[in-house]
Design an enzyme around this catalytic site. Structure first.
Site, PDB file in Angstrom:
ATOM      1  N   ASP A   1      38.218  36.421  33.841  1.00 50.79           N
ATOM      2  CA  ASP A   1      38.097  36.474  35.295  1.00 50.79           C
ATOM      3  C   ASP A   1      38.722  35.242  35.936  1.00 50.79           C
ATOM      4  OD1 ASP A   1      36.938  37.106  37.955  1.00 50.79           O
ATOM      5  OD2 ASP A   1      35.705  38.500  36.827  1.00 50.79           O
TER       6      ASP A   1
ATOM      7  N   HIS B   1      35.074  35.297  42.536  1.00 49.27           N
ATOM      8  CA  HIS B   1      35.015  36.581  41.825  1.00 49.27           C
ATOM      9  C   HIS B   1      34.372  36.437  40.445  1.00 49.27           C
ATOM     10  CE1 HIS B   1      36.783  40.078  39.644  1.00 49.27           C
ATOM     11  NE2 HIS B   1      36.853  40.663  40.829  1.00 49.27           N
TER      12      HIS B   1
ATOM     13  N   SER C   1      35.104  45.990  40.444  1.00 53.04           N
ATOM     14  CA  SER C   1      34.875  44.704  39.775  1.00 53.04           C
ATOM     15  C   SER C   1      33.394  44.381  39.666  1.00 53.04           C
ATOM     16  CB  SER C   1      35.525  43.570  40.572  1.00 53.04           C
ATOM     17  OG  SER C   1      36.881  43.493  40.306  1.00 53.04           O
TER      18      SER C   1
END
Ligand code: NAG
Ligand code: NAG
Ligand code: NAG
Ligand code: NAG
Ligand code: NAG
Ligand code: NAG
Length: 750
Positions: free
Chosen positions: A144, A209, A535
C-alpha cells in the site's frame, strides 16, 4: 494527486475520493524511449549474488558496455523466482526475450490505487469467539502507501514478541518512528528511483490509504474513535491480535509499479506473512504479465492467501480487475449507515442531501445562488453550472451558498476558496457513496435539485442553510455503484468478484500528514476518517481470511477462500440488477466462515490445469511456474466446464437460438462433523435446468472427499443478461452454498 477515470462521460477526474490506488505512468521522454521491463529466467535462482551477476551478464548481451548493463539493471529477484527488472528500449526488450534462458518478458506498468460499525454489521462483534494464541501468530502483509506508526490502531499492548517464523525487517527510516510488537515489519520499494516531491523514501504514509487499510485489517482496539463526533465507536481490525507488515509500493506521484509489487511479493513470501492484502488496481489482461497475478501465484504456492480489490470502475459490466482464480476478489458493499444533511430553504421548506458534512450550522440563512448565475461572463455559463473554478465570478460567490451540478470533485473547495459559504451539489451518481466535505456541502439527487432550482427561480432573494450531517439507518447491504462488475474479462469460466464486503464510508485510522480531503485550502485533520472504495472492502476480507486462518492454520489458500465464499450471506438480485456480477457469493460472514462444513480445495496443479484449459501453454505461463515444463496435453482433460474445483460456477451461453449445456465437476472435503450426510438443494430460474449427481453426500470421517457433478442446461434467453441459480449442500447446522451464474454475452452491453 491520484486521478481516477470513471466511465460516466462528463465526469472526467475526481480527487481521490474513491479509494483504489489507480495511477498512470508519467511520460518518459528521452532520445530513445526506455521503459522498465521484467524478465523471467529459466534457471532456478541459486545464490543471491551469483544470480545477480548472471542477470548483469545477460544484459551485457544487449548493452554497449558492462557499465551500461550494470546501470540498466534495477533489481534482481532471487528468492521465490529468478527474474530481474531493467530499463530497456523496446528493441532491447525484444532481443532479451529471444535470448536463451529467458522465459518471459513483460513491460512494467503503473497500477492505480483503488469502521467502527462495519465489523458489527457483518456479524463479527467484539465478543466473537477468538483463538487469540493462534491469532497473534498471524502476520498480515499490506502492499500500500505505507503506514502511520504512531497511530493508536498500531499500539501493541498485550502482545508478545513477534512469532518465530517472522524473517522480515523494520529498520530506521526517515520520519518513521519505527516498529513495535504490532507493526512488526515496514519497508518500501521504489525501483524506478525517480524522486517524488510529494512523498518520502520511507514506509511513512503521506496519503492515508495504507494506514486506513492496515487498521481495518488488523488494528488494535481504539475506544471512542470518530470523525468530529460522527460514527463514534470502538475502532478495530478483524484480527486485533495479528501482526502487521507493511510494504510500501505506491507513491504519491508515480503510483504502484509492477516491479515494486513483485519485489514486495518476494519479500513478503520470504518474511513469512500469512495473508496479503492488496487494494491496488489490476490489469484485466492475461495472468502472466501482471505483477499482482504473477506475484500472488507464487504466494499461493507457498500457502499464502492473497486478497485483492475488484476495482472502482463500476457499474460498467466487465470492469472487474484482479480476477485470477488464485486471488480472492472483493467488491464493495454499503452498510446500514448513511450520512444526511438537512438543507433549509428560505421558503421554510426542508430537503435532504447526502455526504459527511461535519460543520455546525449557525442558525441563519445565507444567500443562495445557482452556479449558472455566478458565471464570470455569458461564455462561462456552461462550466459555471458545475462550479468550475475558472468560470465563477468571485464577487458573486462571496458569502453565498452555491448550487452546482457535479462536474469534478472539489466544488466545495472551489466555492470555499472564492469566499463562498457552502455548496449544494446535484448528481445522479455516487449518491450511495457519501463524500467528506471540507466546507459546508451536501449532495442532492436531481429530483431534489429541481426543487431547489425551482425555489431559486421563484423568489427574488433566495436563501438556504446546510446543516451538519446526521447518521441515519438505511437498508443494507447493497453494492456500491462504483464497485467493479463482472463478467470476468480474463475468462468466461470463472465468476468474479468472489465476495462483497463493506467499502462505503468506513471509519479507520488516517495520517496526520494530509488533510481529510487532500484538497487545497482544507484545514481539517483527523486521526480517523471515512474512506470509500473496493480498497476498503479488501482488508475486510483479508481480515476474515486471517480470522479463518487463526482457527485452521493448516488450510490451503483455496480452502480458506472456499470457506469464505460458501458461507457468505446471500444478497438479492431483486435489488441489484447485476446480481453475482456485483456481489459474487454475497456479503462476507467471518464467524460462519470458521465452520463451513465442506470445502472446495485445490492445489497449484489445478490452476495450471485451468490455464491449460484457457489456452495458455507452458511457455506462456512460465512466469508463474518457472522452468518446470508442464505439457498441457498430458494433463488429463477434465471434461468440466472450467477445469477448476472452484466454489462458484459460471456458464456462458453459446447461442441465442440453441440451448447451452455445461458440466461442472467438483470435489468437496469434509471439515465438519465426522459422520454427516449432506443433501443438495438447487434453486434455478425459469428456463434453466440443473441436476446434481449424486444428490446426497455421505461422510464417515473428517478430511474425507466426495465428488459430484452438476449438469446445467439453459434455454436461450435473448435479451436477458444474467440469471442466478445456486446449489446448496445442507446438513444439520451446516449450509454450503455456491452460486451458479448463467449469463448471456450477447445480451450484455460491455
Ligand atoms: C521529516 O519531517 C519534517 C517535519 O515534519 C520535515 O521538515 C522533513 O522534510 C521530513 N523529512 C523527510 C525526509 O521527509
Ligand atoms: C431524491 O432524494 C429524496 C430525499 O433524499 C428522496 O426522498 C427521493 O426518493 C430521491 N429521489 C430519487 C429519484 O432517488
Ligand atoms: C429556472 O430558471 C432557468 C432560467 O433562469 C431555467 O432554465 C430553468 O429551467 C428553471 N428551472 C426550474 C426548475 O424552474
Ligand atoms: C504457446 O502459445 C503461444 C501463444 O499462444 C504460441 O505462440 C506458442 O507457439 C505456444 N507454444 C507451444 C509450445 O505450444
Ligand atoms: C506433450 O504431450 C503430447 C501427448 O503426450 C506429445 O505428443 C507432445 O510431443 C508433448 N509436447 C512436448 C513439448 O513435450
Ligand atoms: C437427505 O435426504 C434423505 C433422502 O431423501 C433424507 O432421508 C434425509 O432426511 C435428508 N437429510 C437432510 C439433512 O435433509
Amino acid at each position: 494527486m491520484w486521478m481516477i477515470n470513471i466511465c460516466a462521460c462528463f465526469l472526467t477526474t475526481w480527487h481521490f475520493q474513491l479509494f483504489l490506488l489507480t495511477l498512470s505512468p508519467k511520460d518518459v521522454n528521452g532520445e530513445t524511449h526506455k521503459d522498465f521491463y521484467i524478465a523471467f529466467l529459466r534457471d532456478h535462482p541459486v545464490d543471491e549474488k551469483l544470480t545477480h551477476l548472471k542477470h548483469r551478464d545477460m544484459l551485457s548481451n544487449l548493452k554497449a558496455s558492462e557499465l551500461d548493463a550494470k546501470e540498466s539493471l534495477v533489481y534482481s529477484y532471487t528468492k521465490s523466482f529468478n527474474a530481474f527488472a531493467a530499463k530497456l528500449s523496446a528493441d532491447e526488450a525484444r532481443k532479451l526475450s529471444s535470448l536463451d534462458g529467458v522465459l518471459h518478458v513483460f513491460r512494467n506498468q503503473y497500477h492505480k490505487l483503488h469502521t467502527t460499525r462495519s465489523w458489527d454489521f457483518i456479524g463479527l462483534p467484539t465478543t466473537a469467539k477468538r483463538n487469540l494464541k493462534l491469532e497473534s501468530n498471524i502476520i498480515v502483509g499490506l502492499f500500500d502507501t505505507g503506514i502511520t506508526p504512531q497511530s493508536e490502531s498500531f499500539e501493541d499492548h498485550g502482545l508478545d514478541q513477534p512469532p518465530a517464523k517472522w524473517k522480515g525487517t523494520c529498520v530506521h527510516f526517515a520520519n518513521f518512528s519505527g516498529c513495535n510488537k504490532k507493526l512488526i515489519g515496514a519497508t518500501y520499494f521504489k525501483l524506478d528511483r525517480s524522486p517524488d516531491p510529494y512523498d518520502t523514501l520511507s514506509p511513512i504514509d503521506v496519503d492515508g490509504h495504507g494506514t486506513h487499510t492496515s487498521s481495518t485489517l488488523a488494528g488494535s482496539f481504539v475506544p471512542d474513535a470518530n470523525l468530529f463526533g460522527l460514527a463514534r465507536g470502538t475502532a478495530r481490525g478483524a484480527v486485533p491480535s495479528a501482526r502487521i507488515a507493511v510494504y510500501k509500493v505506491c507513491w504519491a506521484s508515480s503510483g504502484c509499479a509492477d516491479m515494486d509489487i513483485l519485489a514486495a511479493f518476494e519479500a513478503a513470501i520470504h518474511d513469512g506473512v500469512d495473508v496479503i492484502s492488496i487494494s491496488i488496481g489490476g490489469f484485466s489482461g492475461d495472468y502472466t504479465s501482471d505483477a499482482i497475478a504473477v506475484g500472488s501465484f507464487h504466494a499461493t504456492i507457498k500457502g499464502i492467501i492473497t486478497v485483492a480489490s475488484a476495482g472502482n470502475d463500476g457499474p460498467s459490466l466487465g470492469s472487474v480487475a484482479n480476477h485470477a482464480p488464485w486471488l480472492i476478489t472483493v467488491a464493495a458493499s454499503g452498510i446500514d449507515r448513511d450520512f444526511r444533511s438537512k438543507i433549509v430553504l428560505g421558503s421554510g421548506q426542508s430537503v435532504y442531501g447526502v455526504g459527511v458534512n461535519t460543520f455546525e450550522s449557525k442558525a441563519q440563512l445565507y444567500p443562495l445562488l445557482s452556479g449558472i448565475d455566478a458565471a464570470k461572463n455569458s461564455e462561462s455559463k456552461d462550466s459555471s453550472r458545475f462550479c468550475d473554478e475558472e468560470s465563477l465570478d468571485p464577487e458573486k460567490v462571496k458569502g453565498k451558498i452555491l448550487f452546482c451540478e457535479l462536474g469534478s470533485w472539489g466544488a466545495d473547495s472551489v466555492v470555499k476558496g472564492l469566499g463562498g459559504i457552502g455548496t449544494i451539489i446535484q448528481s445522479d451518481f455516487y449518491l450511495d457513496t457519501p463524500q467528506i466535505y471540507m466546507a459546508p456541502s451536501t449532495m442532492v439527487n436531481s429530483t431534489t435539485g429541481e426543487a431547489v432550482t425551482h425555489y431559486i427561480n421563484s423568489t427574488r432573494l433566495p436563501s438556504a442553510n446546510i446543516h451538519r450531517s446526521e447518521e441515519v439507518k438505511i437498508r443494507a447491504p447493497f453494492v456500491g455503484s462504483f464497485s467493479s462488475r463482472g463478467p470476468n474479462p480474463g475468462t468466461k469460466h470463472l465468476l468474479k468478484p468472489d465476495i462483497a464486503a463493506p467499502g462505503i464510508d468506513i471509519l479507520a485510522s488516517y495520517t496526520p500528514l494530509k488533510s481529510l480531503t487532500g484538497l487545497e485550502g482544507d484545514t481539517l485533520f483527523s486521526m480517523f476518517t471515512f474512506m470509500s472504495g473496493t480498497s476498503m472492502a479488501c482488508p475486510h476480507v483479508a481480515g476474515a481470511a486471517a480470522y479463518v486462518r487463526s482457527f485452521h492454520p493448516e488450510w490451503s489458500p483455496a480452502a480458506v477462500r472456499s470457506a469464505i465464499i460458501t458461507t457468505a450471506t446471500p444478497m438479492s438480485c431483486m435489488e441489484e440488477k447485476h446480481a453475482e456480477f456485483a456481489y459474487g457469493a454475497g456479503q462476507v460472514n467471518p464467524t460462519r466462515a470458521i465452520s463451513p462444513g465442506l470445502i472446495y480445495d485445490m492445489d497449484s496443479l489445478s490452476y495450471i490445469q485451468f490455464l491449460c484449459n484457457e489456452g495458455y501453454n507452458s511457455s506462456t505461463f512460465s512466469s508463474l511456474i518457472g522452468p518446470d515444463s508442464i505439457n498441457c496435453s498430458k494433463l488429463l482433460p477434465t471434461q468440466s466446464q472450467d477445469g477448476l474445483n472452484y466454489p462458484t460456477m459460471q456458464l456462458s451461453l453459446k447461442s441465442d437460438k440453441e440451448p447451452t449445456t455445461g458440466i461442472f465437476r467438483r470435489r468437496v472435503t469434509n471439515v465438519g462433523p465426522p459422520k454427516c450426510t449432506y443433501n443438495a438443494s438447487i434453486t434455478a430460474p425459469k428456463g434453466v435446468q440443473i441436476r446434481v449427481k449424486p444428490m446426497s453426500l455421505c461422510f464417515s470421517h473428517v478430511s474425507q472427499r466426495r465428488r459430484f457433478k452438476i449438469l446445467v442446461k439453459a434455454k436461450p434467453m435473448p435479451g436477458t443478461p444474467i440469471l442466478s441459480a445456486s446449489i446448496t449442500w445442507k446438513a444439520p447446522g451446516r449450509v454450503v452454498r455456491s452460486p451458479i451464474v448463467i449469463y448471456n454475452p450477447m445480451a450484455l452491453s460491455l
